[in-house]
Design an enzyme around this catalytic site. Structure first.
Site, PDB file in Angstrom:
ATOM      1  CG  ASP A  40     -28.148 -16.339   2.037  1.00  0.00           C
ATOM      2  OD1 ASP A  40     -28.974 -15.576   2.578  1.00  0.00           O
ATOM      3  OD2 ASP A  40     -27.607 -16.088   0.944  1.00  0.00           O
ATOM      4  CD  GLN A  79     -36.344 -10.870  -0.655  1.00  0.00           C
ATOM      5  OE1 GLN A  79     -35.783 -11.312  -1.640  1.00  0.00           O
ATOM      6  NE2 GLN A  79     -35.764 -10.013   0.166  1.00  0.00           N
TER       7      GLN A  79
END
Length: 775
Positions: free
Chosen positions: A226, A257
């Site tokens: 992740d 991000q």
DNA sequence: CTTGCAATGACTGAT
DNA sequence: TCATTGCAAG
């Protein structure tokens, strides 16, 4: 087995979940259901008959891992979910390193040094080498070492790397290589790894022991990562090596991000995935389910200013929603009041809970203002980060006793507690022992436990004290096998004298420390209670992970319904209905350190993107024109980022009105120069009576407070502790009215003795007591 | 060796 | 503003 849950997914999500073979890249826009894809993918793998122990999932935080396990448990059963390899890089590979520790010359009980420990070690090495601590700043040296490790440059490789050595020579800091060498040596002697070693040593293990690598390669058939955009080189290579056999690697992330380059994160890892894993599948999750259209569009219009990105179109089918709001304040204090007031309004108007609201900011130092403002309005809040629970002095002290019990070579722990509580082993003694230990390659513990064996200049009385201390630690060690973590930690807290010391000096500060220690003991109790029957409950097992824990892992029941305040970095992965993003000023956000280099500025912009996309219903920005920095006020101007948002999605403050209002008159006050940097502009609104100049500042504060009180009818407006003085008449919510008899201590632990008309004399800690000034 | 006070310098971000 | 450090006195 039924896979009912697959129906919850849209087309792309469905494909991302069920394409389980071969490398996959999932580009997950903000709010696009990334966590759902990850959890369902794992559940799907399990439903295909895969052993949970063959699936490795690397998450960004422990909390994320815990929540994901929970959700998977609900889908496939908790017994199965428990066996998954799921956690942060640091926690997973520390587990593996403990298993294989002997191969690298460590014991399986090795200590994990946190940043504080590491910096303190660097500091003592600089001192030991007699280097100038102005040239060799601890933070900078530690930073050089840390980033070297993240790029897999060991101490030995450091000296032979021309490029690195040239940089150090140019900066006139040629000794960093030697400091690094000594640092690595001392860590090894102490049987300790720092955070970066956990990744570096994993790489060394896999490089030097191919059979070990093969074992894990075979065993992890499926690997999921992740937040892949925030992995550094060391992490990248671990994944690459582990995935080399089965090649079933699924990485999930969003280049927009990527916000951790300061920690060595390489956005290239996600950008170059296609080169590393040819024949990969790519899935782009572009529908945002979280936010309103206005929020998504505003965020898109901002991030488009960045150059390097993977093309994608994030969109929302939710309501249009309200535009981004902007609050303009003249001072940082006023910013706090405006935000707190807006929170009260939102709660009242929208009927939402405190937990649906967050205040985000760029730096930890900004938290204080909001804590004060929220406290004054009786709005419950919780702060994440800043000084984390586990970094507080009293917590580290007790944990250091525990660490020393498990690993007496843990020198950082030893130095911390050898003379706390004071037992007459002062700096001179410690210095002599340390010097001898460093020179002769023995551990300090060796000398402390048998001072007669070594020719260190110590008098008989001191030797006696040293032996007494080592006997104390040995007595703890003897209990290690037979007691569980809680019993032993509790015993240590008492027998070490820590609790007694805090109790003896009965100040409000120590009371709060005492309570923190109780809380720590409670969490250790929870650890022992929650461990399964087949798991060992002793203290060494508790300590294994404690260095890797953060505030988020320690959330308490009573904290659930509170306003969250934290840095934007800490907010990653979270979402709230209403988000306030504070301090949108040049040199603060974007940070002063990031405005020169374009790539740094792009990261700041991504950080702002992350902040905006935390909001489900509304994002509100705020900025001030004066802000206190290091205790002196300085002028600020609004952040360039505000203008970068397409005006169609943001409601800017009305310029006309602003100039008409004297309240917002600026330019004239503040900044360096004058003897009096106090913004006195509130004078203009006030009905001021003349006071002596010394009280001027207090009065200004008082006026701010009461002016705001009139504007927002909060239930019980509280006065600023700093303006309270002896002789004032005050009102307390519970005790009624009374007179201040005296004020002791310093902020934030200032306390007042108040004689109440009804309730008699009380001592109140001003940071908690809600006192209102009557006259 | 301990304690208390004055001087000082640090604020990006965090596993 | 706040925590750490250096120095003097007990």
């Amino acid at each position: 087995m039924q896979e009912e849950y697959l129906k919850d997914l849209n087309d792309v999500q469905h494909k991302a979940v069920t394409s389980i073979n071969g490398p996959s890249l999932v580009i997950a826009g903000a709010g696009s259901g990334k966590t759902r894809v990850l959890t369902y993918r794992i559940a799907y793998l399990l439903s295909k008959g895969n052993d949970p122990r063959s699936i490795l999932s690397l998450t960004f935080t422990n909390k994320a891992a815990k929540e994901m396990k929970e959700r998977i448990g609900q889908l496939v059963g908790f017994e199965v979910a428990r066996k998954l390899w799921m956690g942060t890089f640091h926690s997973i590979f520390s587990k593996i390193l403990r298993r294989e520790a002997d191969k690298l010359g460590y014991s399986s009980n090795f200590t994990i040094y946190d940043t504080q420990d590491s910096k303190s070690l660097v500091k003592s090495i600089i001192k030991e080498m007699k280097l100038d601590d102005q040239t060799y700043k601890v933070n900078e040296v530690y930073g050089r070492i840390s980033s070297s490790k993240n790029n897999l440059v060991t101490a030995r490789a450091y000296v032979t790397n021309d490029q690195i050595m040239k940089i150090d020579a140019m900066n006139r800091k040629p000794k960093i290589a030697d400091i690094y060498k000594l640092y690595a040596l001392r860590c090894k002697k102490a049987d300790a790894m720092d955070f970066d070693d956990l990744l570096l040593n994993t790489n060394i293990l896999f490089r030097d022991f191919p059979e070990v690598l093969k074992k894990y390669q075979d065993s992890f058939r499926y690997i999921l990562v992740d937040e892949y955009q925030d992995t550094n080189y060391a992490q990248y290579l671990i994944v690459k090596k582990l995935a080399a056999h089965h090649k079933n690697v699924c990485v999930v992330g969003d280049d927009a991000q990527s916000i951790y380059s300061f920690r060595g994160a390489k956005i290239e890892n996600i950008l170059n995935f296609r080169n590393d894993y040819p024949g990969y599948n790519i899935f782009k999750l572009e529908q945002n389910y979280r936010s309103t259209q206005n929020i998504v569009n505003a965020a898109n219009s901002l991030i488009i200013k960045n150059k390097d990105q993977i093309k994608k179109k994030v969109w929302s089918a939710n309501d249009t929603g309200t535009k981004i709001q902007v609050l303009e304040a003249s001072t940082d204090n006023e910013e706090g009041f405006l935000v707190a007031g807006a929170i009260n309004d939102t709660i009242y108007r929208e009927q939402v809970q405190y937990r649906d609201i967050a205040i985000l900011y760029r730096t930890n130092a900004q938290s204080r203002i909001f804590e004060e403002a929220l406290r004054k309005k009786n709005i419950p809040y919780k702060v994440f980060g800043s000084l984390s629970f586990y970094q507080r002095k009293e917590i580290k002290d007790l944990l250091s006793y525990c660490r020393l019990t498990v690993n007496p070579n843990d020198t950082e722990a030893l130095k911390r507690v050898i003379n706390y509580p004071a037992r007459g082993i002062g700096n001179t003694t410690q210095g002599r022992i340390e010097e001898y230990a460093n020179l002769h390659d023995v551990s300090m513990w060796e000398i402390v436990s048998q001072p007669d064996e070594y020719p260190v200049e110590l008098n008989a009385g001191v030797k006696k004290k040293l032996v007494a201390f080592s006997n104390l630690i040995k007595s703890f060690q003897s209990l290690l096998a037979e007691t569980d973590a809680y019993e032993l930690a509790n015993h240590i807290a008492n027998a070490s004298g820590i609790l007694e010391d805090l109790h003896f000096k009965n100040t409000p500060e120590n009371l709060s420390k005492y309570e923190n220690l109780q809380e720590l003991l409670n969490s250790i109790k929870e650890f022992t209670d929650n461990r399964a029957e087949d798991e060992v409950k002793s203290l060494d097992y508790y300590l294994e992970n404690v260095a890797l824990l953060t505030d988020a892992d320690n959330e308490k029941e009573e904290d659930i319904n509170k306003v969250s305040i934290m840095t934007i970095h800490a907010s990653k992965g979270l979402e709230f209905d209403y988000v306030f993003i504070a301090g949108l000023e040049e040199e603060l956000f974007p940070s002063r350190m990031s405005i020169t280099l374009p790539q740094d500025l792009e990261e700041e912009r991504r950080l702002f993107y992350v902040a905006i996309t935390r909001a489900r219903k509304q994002a509100t920005l705020s900025y001030a024109y004066t802000r206190y920095k290091w205790g002196t006020p300085s002028n600020c101007s609004p952040s360039r980022f505000i203008e970068e948002i397409d005006p169609a999605f943001i409601e800017l403050p009305d310029k006309e009105e602003k100039n008409a209002m004297p309240r917002f008159q600026r330019k004239s006050y503040g900044v360096s120069g004058g003897s009096n940097g106090n913004p006195n502009h509130f004078e203009k609104t006030g009905n001021a009576t003349t006071v002596n100049p010394g009280l001027q500042r207090k009065l200004t504060k008082l006026k701010t407070a009461s002016a705001k009180a009139a504007e927002n009818d909060s239930p019980f407006e509280v006065s600023d502790p700093d303006i309270l003085e002896k002789g004032m008449t005050v009102e307390h919510q519970r005790f009624g009215t009374g007179t201040i008899a005296s004020i002791e201590g310093n902020s934030p632990n200032k306390k007042a003795t108040v004689i109440f008309n009804g309730a008699g004399q009380k001592q109140l800690l001003l940071k908690f007591a809600k006192l209102k000034i009557i006259n």
